[in-house]
Design a protein around this motif. Sequence first.
Motif, short mmCIF file in Angstrom:
data_model
loop_
_atom_site.label_atom_id
_atom_site.label_comp_id
_atom_site.label_asym_id
_atom_site.label_seq_id
_atom_site.Cartn_x
_atom_site.Cartn_y
_atom_site.Cartn_z
N LEU A 191 0.82 -1.21 0.00
CA LEU A 191 0.00 0.00 0.00
C LEU A 191 0.85 1.26 0.00
N GLY A 192 2.11 1.13 0.44
CA GLY A 192 3.00 2.28 0.46
C GLY A 192 2.91 3.12 1.71
N VAL A 193 2.04 2.70 2.67
CA VAL A 193 1.86 3.47 3.90
C VAL A 193 1.28 2.55 4.97
N ASP A 194 1.64 2.80 6.21
CA ASP A 194 1.06 2.06 7.32
C ASP A 194 -0.45 2.30 7.35
N THR A 195 -1.23 1.25 7.56
CA THR A 195 -2.69 1.41 7.55
C THR A 195 -3.17 2.35 8.64
N ARG A 196 -2.42 2.47 9.74
CA ARG A 196 -2.82 3.40 10.79
C ARG A 196 -2.76 4.84 10.31
N VAL A 197 -1.85 5.11 9.39
CA VAL A 197 -1.74 6.46 8.83
C VAL A 197 -2.94 6.75 7.93
N SER A 198 -3.27 5.80 7.05
CA SER A 198 -4.38 6.02 6.13
C SER A 198 -5.72 6.09 6.85
N GLU A 199 -5.79 5.50 8.06
CA GLU A 199 -7.03 5.54 8.84
C GLU A 199 -7.11 6.75 9.75
#
Length: 288
Positions: A191-199
């Motif tokens: 995804l290119g980013v930690d899911t915590r960041v995108s959330e």
Amino acid sequence: VDRSWAVVGEGHPVMKRFVPYVVFCACSLLSVPSAASLIAGFATHDGVVISADSRLGRVTPSGTHQIVSDEQTKLLILQSRILVGLAGKSDLGGKSVWRTVQEIGEKMPSNKNLTDFMETIAGELTKIHKREIKNPTDDDIVIMLIAGYQDGVGQLAEVKVPDNTVEVLKTTENPGLAWIGDVAIPARLILGVDTRVSEDKRWDDDERKALKQKEFLFADNIPLADAVEVVRLAIQTSIDWSKYFKGTLDEPAEYHSTIGGAIDIAVVTPTHASWIQRKESYTTPPGE
């Protein structure tokens, strides 16, 4: 450690929080095991593959993490036509959850369609879950990736207990990758980013769209053999890297690896399901 799940591939990723734990008791040892599994599935035009790690851990009353086993069964082939990958609570119905799932699945008629099969698995497990756990928490969840064919189309679905829900995530007509469990490492890679960041609610829609652009795209019409390597690599990379990490700067954790053991891989095509690689132990269910 970020324990979330996501679906990637064609279209937008779907991301939710998921913290899988299981309950374990042996003699006088009191602890809350953490089945931070990683189950990865990939639907291609040629078939569907699911892979799973084999680690079972526990969180002791003092909060330390310990490995219980690297021989946990998390992937099944049922009726020679359906794959089931398991994460979350490791015991249900007075036995290992995989044995309970296997017994329910093998009792069903072999001509039951995939939708009815998955709904029956979800419903029967939910009945047992509600009977045994009166006040369930997020720690009591059982979550599965199930793959099979119906009307000539392969499906990769998420089944949750005790929510008693079935959701098709990917199909052979809408290919892509899906995973459940401790996905911190493959999520950052793909995804290119930690899911915590995108959330994070602090991001606005435009910023989320910008983050989305960093997701890697899989090649069109990826062969099933390549999808097998993708799901194997997702788990092996997580196993290798997680040995050296102890959380993040904002969420430091005790040094431990939540994913490990052998990697089991199975595929299902329109004609049959079969093992690609599989650990052997005295707890291994009968082969297909």
